[in-house]
Design a protein around this motif. Structure first.
Motif, PDB file in Angstrom:
ATOM      1  N   GLU B   1       0.824  -1.270  -0.061  1.00  0.00           N
ATOM      2  CA  GLU B   1      -0.096   0.094   0.018  1.00  0.00           C
ATOM      3  C   GLU B   1       0.891   1.377   0.092  1.00  0.00           C
ATOM      4  N   VAL B   2       0.739   2.082  -0.811  1.00  0.00           N
ATOM      5  CA  VAL B   2       1.495   3.574  -0.870  1.00  0.00           C
ATOM      6  C   VAL B   2       0.963   4.325   0.327  1.00  0.00           C
ATOM      7  N   GLN B   3       1.849   5.021   0.777  1.00  0.00           N
ATOM      8  CA  GLN B   3       1.533   5.508   2.120  1.00  0.00           C
ATOM      9  C   GLN B   3       2.448   7.088   1.796  1.00  0.00           C
ATOM     10  N   LEU B   4       2.096   7.964   2.190  1.00  0.00           N
ATOM     11  CA  LEU B   4       2.888   9.413   2.427  1.00  0.00           C
ATOM     12  C   LEU B   4       2.412   9.707   3.587  1.00  0.00           C
ATOM     13  N   VAL B   5       3.431  10.396   4.668  1.00  0.00           N
ATOM     14  CA  VAL B   5       3.078  10.688   5.879  1.00  0.00           C
ATOM     15  C   VAL B   5       4.006  12.059   6.140  1.00  0.00           C
ATOM     16  N   GLU B   6       3.462  13.121   6.023  1.00  0.00           N
ATOM     17  CA  GLU B   6       3.908  14.496   6.403  1.00  0.00           C
ATOM     18  C   GLU B   6       3.993  14.673   8.019  1.00  0.00           C
ATOM     19  N   SER B   7       5.405  15.542   8.144  1.00  0.00           N
ATOM     20  CA  SER B   7       5.374  15.629   9.898  1.00  0.00           C
ATOM     21  C   SER B   7       6.293  16.850   9.741  1.00  0.00           C
ATOM     22  N   GLY B   8       6.166  17.801  10.819  1.00  0.00           N
ATOM     23  CA  GLY B   8       7.102  18.819  11.146  1.00  0.00           C
ATOM     24  C   GLY B   8       6.204  19.952  11.060  1.00  0.00           C
TER      25      GLY B   8
END
Lengths: 108, 119
Positions: B1-8
């Motif tokens: 499964e494609v996942q993109l997780v932003e943070s900051g």
């Protein structure tokens, strides 16, 4: 930079009706590199259509795209309750890629 | 499964700096170009920056040129956005996005991270 102008800004329709959303470009979009996205409140955009007329994976066939050059259309043949959202067009044929300002599709 | 997780994301004063990260999984990160796209509260989508798979080609929107720096670490499957000299008008949700199927048409997006620039 290619400027995309979407119309109307707001479209009020009822479930079951047909929706026609327009996207006009300030200059010709190269090779019809135009996409449509759907965005619901609090969520990321979802790709619906790419290359002006190709449906993305998992998108129902009630969504269709057409057009070339400077004039593009997104059609939703029979509105379902979950289709009420904001729709954006995007051109990716010229750098920088640009987005239209959006059309809000609301329940009448 | 494609996942993109932003943070900051977070609250920062005008003139301050912030570094956003995007952790990618589910696809071969090193072979795809990446984008940052932002959305000010109640407004539309605005493309911010692009980086090619090898970092050899980088583009910025005029509104952030000279203040923001995009980078990536293919060994860590991560994308970054260093934001300096922040202004109130940079307040937005920042999304990382990738076009896996068709170059340019972003078919996967992260959930976004909110940056608020205010004193």
């Amino acid at each position: 930079e290619i400027v995309l102008t979407q119309s109307p800004a707001t479209l009020s329709l009822s479930p079951g009706e047909r929706a026609t959303l327009s996207c006009g470009a300030s200059q010709s979009v190269s090779a019809s590199y135009l996409a449509w996205y759907q965005q619901k409140p609090g969520l990321a955009p979802r790709l619906l259509i790419y290359d002006a007329a190709s449906r993305a994976t998992g998108i129902p066939d009630r969504f269709s795209g057409s057009g070339s050059g400077t004039d593009f259309i997104l059609t939703i043949s029979r509105l379902e309750p979950e289709d009420f959202a904001v729709y954006y067009c995007q051109q990716y044929g010229s750098s920088p890629q640009t987005f239209g300002q959006g059309t809000k599709l609301e329940i009448k | 499964e494609v996942q993109l997780v932003e943070s900051g994301g977070g609250l920062v004063q005008p003139g301050g700096s912030l570094r956003l990260s995007c952790a990618a999984s589910g696809f071969t990160f090193s072979t795809y170009s990446m984008n940052w796209v932002r959305q000010a509260p109640g407004k539309g989508l605005e493309w911010v920056s692009y980086i090619s798979s090898s970092s050899s080609t980088i583009y910025y929107a005029d509104s952030v040129k000279g203040r923001f720096t995009i980078s990536r670490d293919n060994a860590k499957n991560s994308l970054y956005l260093q934001m300096n000299s922040l202004r109130a008008e940079d307040t937005a949700v920042y999304y990382c996005a990738v076009a896996l199927m068709v170059p340019g048409a972003n078919d996967y997006w992260g959930q976004g991270t909110l940056v608020t620039v205010s004193s």
